[in-house]
Scaffold this motif. Structure first.
Motif, short mmCIF file in Angstrom:
data_model
loop_
_atom_site.label_atom_id
_atom_site.label_comp_id
_atom_site.label_asym_id
_atom_site.label_seq_id
_atom_site.Cartn_x
_atom_site.Cartn_y
_atom_site.Cartn_z
N UNK A 135 0.83 -1.20 0.00
CA UNK A 135 0.00 0.00 0.00
C UNK A 135 0.87 1.25 0.00
N UNK A 136 0.51 2.19 -0.84
CA UNK A 136 1.17 3.50 -0.85
C UNK A 136 0.95 4.16 0.52
N UNK A 137 1.94 4.88 1.04
CA UNK A 137 1.76 5.55 2.34
C UNK A 137 0.57 6.52 2.35
N UNK A 138 0.20 7.06 1.18
CA UNK A 138 -0.93 8.00 1.10
C UNK A 138 -2.21 7.32 0.63
N UNK A 139 -2.25 5.99 0.74
CA UNK A 139 -3.38 5.18 0.29
C UNK A 139 -4.71 5.71 0.80
N UNK A 140 -5.72 5.65 -0.08
CA UNK A 140 -7.09 6.00 0.29
C UNK A 140 -8.04 5.00 -0.37
N UNK A 141 -9.08 4.62 0.39
CA UNK A 141 -10.02 3.61 -0.09
C UNK A 141 -11.42 3.97 0.36
N UNK A 142 -12.40 3.77 -0.52
CA UNK A 142 -13.81 3.96 -0.18
C UNK A 142 -14.50 2.62 -0.35
N UNK A 143 -15.11 2.12 0.75
CA UNK A 143 -15.74 0.81 0.68
C UNK A 143 -17.15 0.89 0.09
N UNK A 144 -17.80 -0.25 0.00
CA UNK A 144 -19.12 -0.33 -0.64
C UNK A 144 -20.19 0.42 0.15
N UNK A 145 -19.93 0.75 1.38
CA UNK A 145 -20.88 1.52 2.19
C UNK A 145 -20.56 3.01 2.18
N UNK A 146 -19.53 3.40 1.42
CA UNK A 146 -19.17 4.81 1.30
C UNK A 146 -18.23 5.31 2.37
N UNK A 147 -17.68 4.43 3.19
CA UNK A 147 -16.75 4.84 4.24
C UNK A 147 -15.34 4.97 3.67
N UNK A 148 -14.68 6.06 4.01
CA UNK A 148 -13.32 6.32 3.54
C UNK A 148 -12.31 5.84 4.58
N UNK A 149 -11.24 5.19 4.08
CA UNK A 149 -10.16 4.68 4.92
C UNK A 149 -8.83 5.22 4.44
N UNK A 150 -7.95 5.53 5.38
CA UNK A 150 -6.56 5.75 5.03
C UNK A 150 -5.85 4.40 5.13
N UNK A 151 -4.56 4.40 4.93
CA UNK A 151 -3.78 3.16 4.93
C UNK A 151 -3.95 2.37 6.22
N UNK A 152 -3.73 3.02 7.35
CA UNK A 152 -3.84 2.35 8.63
C UNK A 152 -5.25 1.87 8.92
N UNK A 153 -6.23 2.69 8.59
CA UNK A 153 -7.62 2.31 8.81
C UNK A 153 -8.03 1.12 7.98
N UNK A 154 -7.54 1.06 6.73
CA UNK A 154 -7.86 -0.07 5.85
C UNK A 154 -7.28 -1.36 6.42
#
Length: 124
Positions: free
Chosen positions: A30-49
């Motif tokens: 994972x890139x250190x600046x990773x960002x992800x949005x799950x199927x429920x619309x919640x946004x995660x940073x790397x650590x949160x993911x």
């Protein structure tokens, strides 16, 4: 190895690491600046993911596979779209489904890193 092969290999590795709950190796791709949005619309940073999908209280993946993969190579980054087939356990219940996913990968000196993603339910 072609960009297509490299990205598919990285997607397979990501799926395997989620099933194994291997947070340390997942962090490596994972890139250190990773960002992800799950199927429920919640946004995660790397650590949160990593915490949500590999942590002791998070979702437990039983399997993850994909099909209908299309990859666009932009040189320094690549975008992949695909159908993701998940079987996972959340709050003691097993769920399965097919999701549509978009993943962005950045090219680094050490290879490709997963930089961003978004997943959404497949509607018919």
């Amino acid at each position: 190895m072609s960009v297509l092969d490299e990205i598919i290999s990285l997607l397979q590795l990501k799926a395997s690491l989620l099933v194994q709950r291997d947070s340390s190796k997942l962090l490596e791709i994972l890139d250190p600046r990773f960002v992800y949005i799950n199927a429920r619309g919640r946004r995660f940073d790397r650590g949160g993911y990593v915490n949500s999908f590999c942590g002791p209280e998070g979702i437990r993946f039983h399997s993850q596979s994909f099909d209908d993969v299309q990859i666009q190579d932009f040189g320094t980054f690549a975008v992949a779209t695909m159908n993701v087939h998940d079987i996972l356990e959340y709050e003691g219940e097993v769920h399965s489904g097919i999701l549509r996913s978009l993943c962005v990968f950045g090219q680094t000196e050490s290879g490709w890193r997963w930089s961003a993603g978004q997943t959404m339910p497949v509607t018919t």
